[in-house]
Design a protein around this motif. Structure first.
Motif, short mmCIF file in Angstrom:
data_model
loop_
_atom_site.label_atom_id
_atom_site.label_comp_id
_atom_site.label_asym_id
_atom_site.label_seq_id
_atom_site.Cartn_x
_atom_site.Cartn_y
_atom_site.Cartn_z
N GLU A 1 0.82 -1.21 0.00
CA GLU A 1 0.00 0.00 0.00
C GLU A 1 0.85 1.26 0.00
O GLU A 1 0.52 2.25 -0.65
N TRP A 2 1.96 1.24 0.75
CA TRP A 2 2.85 2.41 0.75
C TRP A 2 3.38 2.66 -0.66
O TRP A 2 3.37 3.81 -1.14
N HIS A 3 3.83 1.62 -1.32
CA HIS A 3 4.37 1.78 -2.67
C HIS A 3 3.29 2.28 -3.63
O HIS A 3 3.54 3.15 -4.47
N ALA A 4 2.06 1.77 -3.48
CA ALA A 4 0.97 2.20 -4.36
C ALA A 4 0.65 3.68 -4.17
O ALA A 4 0.37 4.39 -5.13
N ARG A 5 0.70 4.15 -2.92
CA ARG A 5 0.38 5.56 -2.64
C ARG A 5 1.51 6.50 -3.01
O ARG A 5 1.29 7.58 -3.54
N GLN A 6 2.75 6.08 -2.72
CA GLN A 6 3.86 7.01 -2.78
C GLN A 6 4.75 6.88 -4.01
O GLN A 6 5.52 7.80 -4.30
N VAL A 7 4.69 5.78 -4.72
CA VAL A 7 5.62 5.57 -5.84
C VAL A 7 4.89 5.29 -7.15
O VAL A 7 5.22 5.90 -8.18
N PHE A 8 3.92 4.39 -7.15
CA PHE A 8 3.24 4.00 -8.39
C PHE A 8 2.54 5.21 -9.00
O PHE A 8 1.85 5.95 -8.31
N HIS A 9 2.71 5.39 -10.31
CA HIS A 9 2.17 6.57 -10.99
C HIS A 9 0.87 6.26 -11.70
O HIS A 9 0.81 5.41 -12.59
N GLY A 10 -0.18 6.99 -11.33
CA GLY A 10 -1.44 6.93 -12.06
C GLY A 10 -2.23 5.67 -11.80
O GLY A 10 -2.03 4.97 -10.81
N ALA A 11 -3.12 5.36 -12.74
CA ALA A 11 -3.97 4.17 -12.65
C ALA A 11 -3.31 3.00 -13.37
O ALA A 11 -2.54 3.19 -14.31
N PRO A 12 -3.61 1.78 -12.95
CA PRO A 12 -3.01 0.62 -13.62
C PRO A 12 -3.72 0.26 -14.92
O PRO A 12 -4.92 0.48 -15.08
N ARG A 13 -2.98 -0.30 -15.84
CA ARG A 13 -3.53 -0.79 -17.10
C ARG A 13 -4.35 -2.06 -16.86
O ARG A 13 -4.09 -2.81 -15.91
N LYS A 14 -5.27 -2.32 -17.77
CA LYS A 14 -5.96 -3.60 -17.76
C LYS A 14 -5.02 -4.66 -18.35
O LYS A 14 -4.23 -4.35 -19.24
N PRO A 15 -5.15 -5.89 -17.88
CA PRO A 15 -4.35 -6.97 -18.49
C PRO A 15 -4.69 -7.11 -19.96
O PRO A 15 -5.82 -6.83 -20.38
#
Length: 314
Positions: free
Chosen positions: A284-298
């Motif tokens: 969750e920390w990585h998702a909030r603080q590092v990951f950029h934007g919304a994820p792509r669909k598979p």
């Protein structure tokens, strides 16, 4: 005046573990400018776009403005701002910094200390890098701010006045690579040269510089490419331990499709039995603080189907 101490104690906005690297990024940029021109100054209107790009690439995923650190870094005693009317910052507004001719540079005392001590610049750079960013980004950051790359290769910051620092666990790499059986958790790469793993690294999910522990449940074995993309926020982890790929990433070549885009929704190759997978709090920390934007669909997912979700924040 202990400049290492002062830089180590930069006042930063804090709220629920939110990353706020605005001041460190501006200070690194200013040190790079000092290295090239010790007497020069940074006019806000001239450097605004470059500072903005730094914040987009190395800052948090939410939108932010370089006017904030440009004004507020003054209060830490390492930076000064003047306008066309004289000394003093006009405030943290973008428009007023532009219209007033706002310009900044390192504080006089810090410039004098840098002139006296040729090693101080490198020690300040190392302190800022180690305190605020993961090692995989250090070289890229130095290039981005115009610092001589050799500056970042100095040893640990030591000596009188150096702030106390956490010690890394030297066993971390061995523990993580062993737990993941010496293969990249994202792509399965498992290269060996002369009996030793090559191109495999132990990645912290919650960065060590931001209180991330040296523990198996905060680590992934990743190949060099996927480690860099993970730390840049291109890749992430979902609640179901599936790989997230940012919609902001663009790759048109077959290599980009195969090595990055095709990872969307793919299950992480987990650690061998008896080892804890990545803990939810670190994902969750990585998702909030590092990951950029919304994820792509598979790949192949119909537009009407449910998207791979980012971790739920509680």
């Amino acid at each position: 005046m202990d400049w290492l101490d002062r830089v180590a104690q930069l006042r930063q906005w804090k709220n629920n573990d939110v990353r706020a690297p605005h001041k460190p990024l501006l200070l690194l940029y200013a040190l790079g400018s000092y290295q090239q021109d010790a007497d020069g100054e940074l006019r806000f209107s001239a450097v605004e776009d470059e500072l903005k790009r730094l914040l987009v690439e190395y800052g948090p995923s939410h939108a932010t403005t370089p006017a904030y650190p440009f004004h507020h870094l003054v209060s830490d005693g390492v930076w000064e701002v003047r306008t066309d009317q004289g000394p003093g910052s006009p405030g943290s507004g973008v428009r007023v910094l532009r219209s007033s001719g706002g310009a900044g540079r390192l504080a006089p005392g810090l410039r004098a200390a840098l002139a006296r001590d040729s090693s101080l610049l490198g020690r300040l750079v190392r302190l800022l890098l180690d305190t605020h960013f993961p090692p995989s980004l250090h070289m890229d950051l130095c290039e981005a701010v115009g610092l001589d790359l050799e500056i970042a290769e100095i040893g640990p910051v030591t000596g009188t006045g150096a702030p106390a620092r956490r010690q890394r666990d030297r066993r971390m790499r061995e523990l993580i690579l062993t737990a993941y059986e010496f293969q990249c958790a994202f792509c399965g790469y498992d290269g060996v040269l002369g009996g030793s793993a090559v191109g495999l690294e132990a990645a912290h999910v919650r960065w060590w510089s931001h209180a991330g522990p040296d523990a198996v449940d905060n680590g992934l074995c990743l190949c060099s490419l996927h480690h860099k993309l993970f730390d840049k926020g291109v890749l992430g982890l979902g609640d179901d331990h599936r790989i997230l790929v940012s919609q902001g990433f663009v790759g048109r070549s077959e290599a980009s499709r195969q090595h990055v885009l095709a990872l969307a929704g793919r299950p992480v190759i987990g650690p061998q039995p008896g080892n804890a997978p990545v803990a939810q709090r670190h994902r969750e920390w990585h998702a909030r603080q590092v990951f950029h934007g919304a994820p792509r669909k598979p790949a192949g997912t119909p537009c009407t189907s449910r998207e791979v979700s980012r971790p739920t924040h509680r």
